[in-house]
Scaffold this motif. Structure first.
Motif: not given
Length: 177
Positions: A49, A51, A54-55, A58-59, A81-86
């Motif tokens: 959760n 913000p 960075k994506s 996270k990956n 993760t790319k779409n900020k839905r993780e």
């Protein structure tokens, strides 16, 4: 509620893709492991959760944590993760498991009793419950001494409470009225 709808769509897409690639069971294991990690580790939930992370970072972390996942699962997580839905990943995992169980005709059931049930009693309970459902039962057994005696069955939204604690509580409520 909107997050649940989106999670359901993502889960359905992942089921269809994993079926097409014939790796559904492996992806199911991935989703169960992801869900277990989320439930067992509050820091992981905070990480999902955040913000501030960075994506790409996270990956990288997902890659280190879940390196043994199927390629389709890794790519799916990368897409989220790319779409900020993780942050809805745990909900997607739950929906994936639920939808796949429905497709396969598996009914998850939790049987909680005051003591460990012997096989004869358990078989009798399962036979009675099997009459009212379509599909096969996936049984999880729990022991809760607070029930005093009897058992509680949970299948989805249905709850059958045949415990002594429940009966005593009902009796108490009738006496108070």
């Amino acid at each position: 509620m909107a997050g649940l709808k989106v999670a359901g769509r993502y889960a359905q897409s992942l089921i269809e893709l994993s079926d097409e690639l014939k790796v559904t069971d492996a992806v199911l294991n991935d989703m169960e492991q992801l869900l277990a990690t989320t439930n067992e580790n509050k820091d992981f939930h905070v990480f999902l959760n955040s913000p501030l992370i960075k994506s790409d970072k996270k990956n990288d972390i997902f890659g280190k944590l879940f390196g043994d996942f199927q390629d389709v699962t890794k790519k799916f997580i990368h897409l989220l993760t790319k779409n900020k839905r993780e942050m809805i990943l745990p909900v997607i995992a739950e929906e994936f498991i639920t939808k796949l169980n429905t497709v396969r005709g598996i009914v998850p059931m939790t049987l909680t009793s005051a003591t460990k049930l012997d096989e004869g009693v358990k078989t009798t309970i399962l036979e009675k419950l099997n009459q009212g459902i379509k599909g096969s039962i996936q049984l999880t057994e729990k022991v809760d001494e607070a029930l005093i005696g009897g058992f509680v069955v949970r299948m989805g939204d249905t709850r059958i409470d045949a415990s002594i604690a429940h009966q005593l509580n009902e009796m108490k409520q009738r006496l108070i009225r």
